[in-house]
Design an enzyme around this catalytic site. Structure first.
Site, PDB file in Angstrom:
ATOM      1  N   LEU A 584      41.288   0.088   1.987  1.00  0.00           N
ATOM      2  CA  LEU A 584      40.633  -0.030   0.616  1.00  0.00           C
ATOM      3  C   LEU A 584      39.334  -0.879   0.298  1.00  0.00           C
ATOM      4  O   LEU A 584      38.349  -0.692  -0.519  1.00  0.00           O
ATOM      5  CB  LEU A 584      41.893  -0.754  -0.342  1.00  0.00           C
ATOM      6  CG  LEU A 584      42.995   0.158  -0.428  1.00  0.00           C
ATOM      7  CD1 LEU A 584      44.051  -0.740  -1.336  1.00  0.00           C
ATOM      8  CD2 LEU A 584      42.575   1.447  -1.086  1.00  0.00           C
ATOM      9  N   LYS A 586      37.123  -4.634   2.129  1.00  0.00           N
ATOM     10  CA  LYS A 586      36.979  -5.814   3.084  1.00  0.00           C
ATOM     11  C   LYS A 586      36.586  -7.051   2.186  1.00  0.00           C
ATOM     12  O   LYS A 586      35.515  -6.740   1.373  1.00  0.00           O
ATOM     13  CB  LYS A 586      35.891  -5.483   4.139  1.00  0.00           C
ATOM     14  CG  LYS A 586      36.095  -6.622   5.293  1.00  0.00           C
ATOM     15  CD  LYS A 586      35.287  -6.195   6.443  1.00  0.00           C
ATOM     16  CE  LYS A 586      35.224  -7.248   7.352  1.00  0.00           C
ATOM     17  NZ  LYS A 586      34.342  -7.149   8.546  1.00  0.00           N
ATOM     18  N   GLY A 587      37.108  -8.311   2.627  1.00  0.00           N
ATOM     19  CA  GLY A 587      36.758  -9.558   1.668  1.00  0.00           C
ATOM     20  C   GLY A 587      36.472 -10.607   2.861  1.00  0.00           C
ATOM     21  O   GLY A 587      36.685 -10.456   3.908  1.00  0.00           O
ATOM     22  N   GLY A 588      36.211 -11.811   2.226  1.00  0.00           N
ATOM     23  CA  GLY A 588      36.191 -13.054   3.026  1.00  0.00           C
ATOM     24  C   GLY A 588      37.620 -13.259   3.968  1.00  0.00           C
ATOM     25  O   GLY A 588      37.590 -13.788   4.898  1.00  0.00           O
ATOM     26  N   PHE A 589      38.880 -12.744   3.090  1.00  0.00           N
ATOM     27  CA  PHE A 589      40.126 -13.026   3.851  1.00  0.00           C
ATOM     28  C   PHE A 589      40.285 -12.235   4.789  1.00  0.00           C
ATOM     29  O   PHE A 589      40.984 -12.438   6.152  1.00  0.00           O
ATOM     30  CB  PHE A 589      41.084 -12.760   2.700  1.00  0.00           C
ATOM     31  CG  PHE A 589      42.572 -13.347   2.927  1.00  0.00           C
ATOM     32  CD1 PHE A 589      42.781 -14.571   2.686  1.00  0.00           C
ATOM     33  CD2 PHE A 589      43.155 -12.412   3.525  1.00  0.00           C
ATOM     34  CE1 PHE A 589      44.217 -14.976   3.064  1.00  0.00           C
ATOM     35  CE2 PHE A 589      44.480 -12.759   3.939  1.00  0.00           C
ATOM     36  CZ  PHE A 589      44.926 -14.226   3.503  1.00  0.00           C
ATOM     37  N   LYS A 606      46.523  -7.164   1.967  1.00  0.00           N
ATOM     38  CA  LYS A 606      45.653  -7.932   2.600  1.00  0.00           C
ATOM     39  C   LYS A 606      45.750  -8.666   3.891  1.00  0.00           C
ATOM     40  O   LYS A 606      46.870  -9.295   3.480  1.00  0.00           O
ATOM     41  CB  LYS A 606      45.296  -8.942   1.420  1.00  0.00           C
ATOM     42  CG  LYS A 606      43.765  -9.635   1.427  1.00  0.00           C
ATOM     43  CD  LYS A 606      43.401 -10.752   0.924  1.00  0.00           C
ATOM     44  CE  LYS A 606      43.126 -10.240  -0.697  1.00  0.00           C
ATOM     45  NZ  LYS A 606      42.656 -11.384  -1.542  1.00  0.00           N
ATOM     46  N   ASP A 703      36.583 -18.844  -8.514  1.00  0.00           N
ATOM     47  CA  ASP A 703      35.684 -17.905  -7.977  1.00  0.00           C
ATOM     48  C   ASP A 703      35.597 -16.455  -9.210  1.00  0.00           C
ATOM     49  O   ASP A 703      35.856 -15.422  -8.548  1.00  0.00           O
ATOM     50  CB  ASP A 703      36.415 -17.196  -6.671  1.00  0.00           C
ATOM     51  CG  ASP A 703      35.358 -16.613  -5.746  1.00  0.00           C
ATOM     52  OD1 ASP A 703      34.251 -16.790  -6.290  1.00  0.00           O
ATOM     53  OD2 ASP A 703      35.820 -16.075  -4.818  1.00  0.00           O
TER      54      ASP A 703
END
EC number: 2.7.11.1
Length: 885
Positions: A584, A586-589, A606, A703
């Site tokens: 779905l 991509k993030g910092g996590f 996630k 954030d």
């Protein structure tokens, strides 16, 4: 290109009897009509319409807004819409190998009050039929059925919710509209008349809709005499009793249409009858050309007899623009004549439906166990992206029916015995019925499924003996562990490998069962005692942590997360994501994957990357925050995984992605209008307000940005990503000193300068977000004189130039008072002094005033507008018509 035509004239003595009122084989469905309402006859046609409630397993009913009701017929007033699931299907009983005219009607009529036009796909079985993107359209196709069932499926592709008002099927003769291959998708159908009357049933026995077609350069010709209509096409008398000729005798009679893409193949059907009384010295003769090339003629129409000029092979037009001309010959004393014309594009449906026996088998399994999975609609195997959850299929060739090779119904709440319907799945290789509450004996018919390689029946309540035929089957793996009542009474539960060595397949001694139960009870008691002693309070302050050099925490020092939410094992995460198949984002996590819980509930999973800059501390912070906050505008936590180095957060699935995608246009081709943008930021503000005022102790998100505003399938906004959130641990505390964290551009300058975090830091970030939805510009843009969006807007405001601030794609379609108020609110959120910024409660109030001002201007705009400009000619309730020239 060579083109062939056939001439069909009705000068034969035998005339086909037209039974105008005969509706034999007709299927007329009023979608959204209550099952409690009786079938009714439509006033205009006399056609009998019934409810769709028994034909579809999902969806909700709706009705057009009142202002649209006078514009439509009764069957169009109601509709069924599908807010849940991706594919929702109607299941219709038809006659195999029969020519059907199928019509699907879609009239939006602002039924939901959102003014969001449609954009979704329509499938016939596993094949794409068309895309519905107009507020008012009728999609029509002529095809030959392959089986006794037909599935018409609405498939969600973006933000709009699929809906349908009416579904109609009309059986036709096999010799009508014959093609070399493929089906016929409606392009246009017109009869030559200067009236505004549309003709359909009962005048047309097949309920074809004929629309008037005329041009100012033509002369109308009519007759009151009976015209013998075509035996093959059974054209209405009212269609063939009218015609046109050019006003100037030497002119051509032209019909122009376009096809997209330009390479599209089509069939045309030209219907002609002489309805003027010719004198002895008069002659009418003409040729037919397409884009200047001769196709048929010379031809002299016969008085009061219909002839149909029909393509035997599909045609094509250079550039996609087609001009059909009826051209007078030199011999003719009269101008050319035309009564009616139809055109269809060729559409191929290459994908075969899943093996008929497999479909019957899986549907019987579904019915036996009462499985109501939203994804279990339409064809089980194809298209691949809509494969039923829990199935795997083999589809090596689109011309060969796919087969079901794997069925996973583990942890599905199954009860009763193992159904015999499974034996119809004759291509099954893997069967997993583990972790249910199945009873009865292990059935012997499983050994008869020759393709079976793996059977997992563990974790049930089965009893009796394992059939010897299963134990003796070579190359098959059988698991019946966790069924305490299964006994091996017919010799040893041992099956031989091919090398002759013995291997235990099923061992369930009673003594071992008792011992296992005793150990489990002891372990459970010990766990409860230890948990009571060691469990920290959820509401209490978080313990201190020892930070590792790599930014992650030593796992031995990390207290367990206390939660009532479901804790998943890593293997369950692998299963729910289908081995991490669909990404779905991509993030910092780390990566975010699509998945299913319990086979029906869509989730976003996630996964914490080992190289992630965010560590276990943020993972734990997010879990513990989401455990104690519950609000409709905060993304909900379904569960989590904390197993060794494998960390995962499982959230509710937000089908429409994040706000940033929609603002940038990367999500789809729709633009959010001003009213929709206000609705989204109001809901986001409500989520923040809850964190600030509804939580004890209060929370600061830290954030807030457009990528952390997620949108569900109803386009409702929810705040996400709480890994940086902090709480005020002491009652009455106004700030907390922290290491600065957040996203550049959104970061509160005061917080950055002092390290003092307050709720007003979120207010600043929200002000930036508000400017983004107003301007649709980057927060930081080095090409601007003032790179930061707040500074740039400030400069533009000093010039009084709000037009340059506003997103140009809105085309000034907004209430100026609403816009000014929103801009002023955003700038007040950016005040350098946090004390002078509004609270989120004040922000919510003022944004609602902005929305009220926008709504008060009469709803002149739609919530979404297409970026692309498509030039079509539409009237309410009609299809696109060709141009007469």
């Amino acid at each position: 290109m060579e083109r062939h035509f056939v001439f069909i004239a009705t000068y034969l003595l035998i005339f086909h009897l037209v039974q105008a009122q005969n509706q034999t084989g007709f299927i007329s469905v009023d979608c959204g009509l209550s099952l409690l309402e009786s079938p009714y006859d439509a006033p205009q046609t006399g056609l009998t319409y019934t409810s769709d409630a028994d034909l579809v397993a999902s969806g909700k009913t709706g009705r057009l807004a009142k202002e649209f009701e006078p514009l439509v017929d009764k069957p169009t007033l109601t509709l069924r819409y599908f807010p849940e699931g991706v594919r929702n299907c109607y299941n219709l009983n038809v006659t195999s190998d029969t020519n059907y005219l199928i019509k699907a009607t879609f009239v939006y009529g602002n039924y939901d009050g959102l003014n969001v036009g449609p954009n979704f796909n329509l499938y016939l079985g596993p094949n794409l039929w068309t895309t519905v993107s107009s507020n008012d359209t009728i999609e029509e196709i002529i095809l030959v059925t392959r089986s006794n069932s037909l599935q018409v499926c609405l498939v969600k592709t973006g933000i709009s919710i699929p809906f349908i008002n009416m579904l109609e099927l009309r059986p036709m003769k096999k010799n009508m509209y014959v093609t070399q291959s493929g089906s016929l998708k409606y392009l246009f159908r017109g009869y030559i008349s200067n009236s505004s009357t549309r003709i359909r049933f009962p005048d047309d026995v097949y309920d074809r809709k004929w629309y008037p077609l005329f041009d100012d350069s033509w002369t109308q010709v009519t007759t009151n005499l009976k015209v013998n209509t075509s035996i093959t096409y059974e054209l209405p008398q009212s269609v063939m009793a009218k015609a046109a000729t050019p006003i100037k005798a030497n002119d051509t009679l032209n019909i122009t249409w376009t096809v997209e893409p330009p390479t599209t193949q089509f069939y045309s059907y030209v219907h002609i009858a002489e309805i003027q009384a010719l004198r002895a010295n008069e002659t009418r003769e003409f040729n037919v050309t397409l884009n200047g090339e001769y196709t048929f003629g010379p031809f002299s129409p016969i008085p009061l007899k219909t002839a149909s000029i029909v393509d035997l092979s599909p045609g094509q037009c250079d550039g996609g623009r087609c001009i059909l001309q009826v051209v007078k010959t030199l011999k003719s004393t009269l101008p050319p004549l035309l009564n009616a014309i139809e055109a269809f594009t060729v559409i191929d449906f290459p994908q075969m439906e899943t093996n008929e026996n497999d479909v019957a088998g899986i549907k019987n399994v579904q019915g036996t166990y009462g499985l109501s999975r939203i994804s279990w609609q339409g064809d089980p195997c194809v298209p691949k992206q809509l494969l039923w959850d829990g199935l795997n299929c083999k589809n090596s060739d689109i011309s060969t029916p796919p087969i079901i090779t794997s069925l996973d119904l583990s942890s599905s709440g199954l009860t009763g015995i193992i159904t015999q319907a499974i034996k119809n799945l004759t291509h099954l290789q893997i069967l997993d019925l583990s972790d249910n509450n199945l009873t009865g004996e292990v059935p012997e018919f499983l050994a008869d499924i020759k393709s079976l390689l793996v059977i997992n029946l563990s974790g049930n309540n089965l009893s009796g003996s394992v059939p010897p035929s299963l134990l003796q089957k070579k190359g098959m793996k059988l698991n019946v562990e966790g069924n305490p009542h299964i006994l091996c009474t017919t010799g040893s539960c041992v099956k031989k490998k091919e090398d002759g060595h013995k291997k235990k397949s099923v061992i369930v001694p009673v003594v071992a069962s008792i011992a296992s139960i005793a150990v489990l009870i002891g372990a459970l008691v010990l766990f409860l005692i230890l948990r009571k002693k060691r469990s920290p309070k959820v509401e209490g302050p978080p313990p201190s942590y020892m930070q590792a050099s790599d930014g992650r925490l030593p796992r031995s020092s990390e207290p367990a997360i206390v939660t009532k939410n479901r804790r998943f094992s890593y293997s369950q995460v692998v299963i729910m994501t289908n081995n991490f198949q669909r990404i779905l984002g991509k993030g910092g996590f780390g990566m975010v994957y699509h998945g299913f819980v319990n086979g029906t509930e869509q989730v976003a999973v996630k996964i914490l990357s080992h190289s992630s800059s965010q560590g276990y501390k943020q993972f734990k912070a997010e879990v513990e925050l989401l455990l104690r906050v519950h609000h409709k505008n905060l993304v909900g936590l379904v569960g989590y995984c904390d197993e060794g180095d494998n960390l995962a957060l499982i959230y509710e699935y937000m089908a429409n992605g994040d706000l940033k995608e929609h603002m940038s246009g990367t999500r789809n081709r729709f633009i959010l209008n001003w009213g929709t943008r206000l609705k989204i930021v109001i809901e986001s503000a409500q989520g923040l307000e809850y964190l600030h005022n509804g939580c004890k102790p209060p929370m600061v998100h830290r954030d807030v940005k457009t990528t952390n505003i997620l949108l569900n399938e109803h386009f409702e906004a929810k705040l996400a990503d709480f890994g940086l959130s902090r709480s005020f641990l002491i009652e009455g505390e106004t700030h907390v000193s922290t290491v600065v964290a957040g996203t550049p551009g959104y970061l509160d300058p005061e917080y950055h300068r002092t390290n003092w975090l307050t709720e007003k830091s979120d207010v600043y970030s929200f002000g930036i977000l508000l400017l983004e939805i107003i301007t649709n510009r980057h927060v930081i843009d080095q090409s601007r004189e003032k790179p930061h969006i707040g500074e740039w807007v400030g400069v533009m405001l000093t010039k009084g130039d709000i037009q340059s601030i506003m997103d140009p794609s809105l085309n000034e379609d907004y209430d100026s008072g609403s816009v000014w108020k929103a801009v002023e609110l955003a700038m007040s959120c950016l005040n350098h002094s946090s004390a002078r910024r509004p609270t989120m409660s004040q922000v919510v109030i003022e944004l609602n005033e902005c929305l009220a001002s926008e709504n008060a201007r009469g709803g002149a705009s739609r919530d979404m507008e297409s970026k692309s400009s498509i030039e079509v000619s539409l009237t309410f309730g009609t299809e696109v018509s060709p141009n007469a020239r």
